[in-house]
Design an enzyme around this catalytic site. Structure first.
Site, PDB file in Angstrom:
ATOM      1  N   GLY A  53       0.769  -1.248   0.000  1.00 28.97           N
ATOM      2  CA  GLY A  53       0.000   0.000   0.000  1.00 28.97           C
ATOM      3  C   GLY A  53       0.794   1.287   0.000  1.00 28.97           C
ATOM      4  N   ASP A 112      -5.640   1.390  10.405  1.00 27.30           N
ATOM      5  CA  ASP A 112      -7.041   1.032  10.558  1.00 27.30           C
ATOM      6  C   ASP A 112      -7.222   0.463  11.973  1.00 27.30           C
ATOM      7  OD1 ASP A 112      -9.680   0.456   9.691  1.00 27.30           O
ATOM      8  OD2 ASP A 112      -9.111  -1.517   8.990  1.00 27.30           O
TER       9      ASP A 112
HETATM   10  P1  IMP Z   1      -4.566  -2.448  10.284  1.00 31.82           P
HETATM   11  O1  IMP Z   1      -3.612  -3.524  10.659  1.00 31.82           O
HETATM   12  O2  IMP Z   1      -5.991  -2.834  10.556  1.00 31.82           O
HETATM   13  O3  IMP Z   1      -4.238  -1.095  10.877  1.00 31.82           O
HETATM   14  O4  IMP Z   1      -4.592  -2.350   8.732  1.00 31.82           O
HETATM   15  C1  IMP Z   1      -3.652  -1.770   8.030  1.00 31.82           C
HETATM   16  C2  IMP Z   1      -3.652  -2.269   6.599  1.00 31.82           C
HETATM   17  O5  IMP Z   1      -4.943  -2.674   6.148  1.00 31.82           O
HETATM   18  C3  IMP Z   1      -3.241  -1.144   5.710  1.00 31.82           C
HETATM   19  O6  IMP Z   1      -1.846  -1.137   5.552  1.00 31.82           O
HETATM   20  C4  IMP Z   1      -3.993  -1.428   4.448  1.00 31.82           C
HETATM   21  O7  IMP Z   1      -3.210  -2.268   3.614  1.00 31.82           O
HETATM   22  C5  IMP Z   1      -5.223  -2.164   4.869  1.00 31.82           C
HETATM   23  N1  IMP Z   1      -6.406  -1.248   4.943  1.00 31.82           N
HETATM   24  C6  IMP Z   1      -6.997  -0.761   6.047  1.00 31.82           C
HETATM   25  N2  IMP Z   1      -8.015   0.048   5.753  1.00 31.82           N
HETATM   26  C7  IMP Z   1      -8.060   0.098   4.405  1.00 31.82           C
HETATM   27  C8  IMP Z   1      -8.904   0.814   3.466  1.00 31.82           C
HETATM   28  O8  IMP Z   1      -9.815   1.590   3.807  1.00 31.82           O
HETATM   29  N3  IMP Z   1      -8.608   0.606   2.158  1.00 31.82           N
HETATM   30  C9  IMP Z   1      -7.612  -0.215   1.723  1.00 31.82           C
HETATM   31  N4  IMP Z   1      -6.816  -0.877   2.556  1.00 31.82           N
HETATM   32  C10 IMP Z   1      -7.035  -0.729   3.891  1.00 31.82           C
HETATM   33 MG    MG Z   2      -0.824  -1.679   3.711  1.00 31.17          MG
END
Ligand code: IMP
Ligand code: MG
Length: 186
Positions: A53, A112
């Protein structure tokens, strides 16, 4: 056309609305470049982009900093069911160097639940870098399940699933030059 999408029209119709424009991103990148220059004050840094990403974010940030900088990549995959995080994080590609002599700056696309960066930061701190900072393009604080805060966050957004500027849905839309809300309705 791609496997699960029938027409180009349908593909494009999932881009619900632009929430951060290309111009807004450009301006924020300039500000973050100046901030990095100020923090490190001539000291060399290692920018670490969390793939996939943050590859677009990295390419823009590395071109606005003026302190000596190296780049590395790390692939952390958070598993999703549709647009919902499963909480499973896997490091599928590690940084290609010993970071103990570096001021490390992690670049992430979005925080997220916080699980990915919480795991990544713990792991990198155990390798004793000179310092470690986290910069995220986007932050969705309302979705946190673990207590994690970036040092710098460029944009705070509500609980939308977003695409573009590196962010995907099913590996598509990373190439959009802006950040848009994805239309999850079938
Ligand atoms: P976390 O571990 O839940 O904080 O997620 C982080 C990863 O989830 C990010 O690096 C993104 O790759 C993916 N992600 C979280 N939210 C989104 C979104 O709204 N769109 C696309 N990818 C997301
Ligand atoms: Mg990511």
């Amino acid at each position: 056309m791609v496997s699960n999408i029938v027409t180009l029209e349908e593909f494009n119709s999932k881009i619900k609305r632009v929430i951060i424009t290309e111009e807004e991103i450009k301006a924020a990148i300039k500000r973050v470049g100046a901030e990095i220059d100020k923090i490190y004050d001539g000291r060399p840094i290692l920018l670490v982009s969390i793939l996939k990403g943050a590859f677009v974010f990295m390419s823009d940030v590395c071109r606005v900093v003026t302190v000596p900088c190296e780049v590395s990549f790390m692939c952390a995959k958070s598993y999703y069911e549709g647009t919902v995080s499963t909480g499973i994080v896997k490091i599928t590609m590690d940084i290609d160097k010993d970071i103990s002599n570096y001021h490390v700056v992690i670049l992430e696309d979005i925080i997220d639940t916080g699980r990915t960066l919480n795991d990544v930061v713990k792991m990198l701190k155990s390798r004793n870098p000179l310092s470690l900072h986290v910069i995220t393009l986007l932050d969705k604080p309302s979705r946190r399940v673990v207590d994690f805060k970036a040092d710098i966050s460029l944009f705070t957004i509500p609980d939308y699933f977003v695409i573009g500027y590196g962010l995907d849905c099913g590996e598509h839309y990373r190439n959009l030059p802006y950040v848009a809300e994805y239309d999850s309705e079938i």
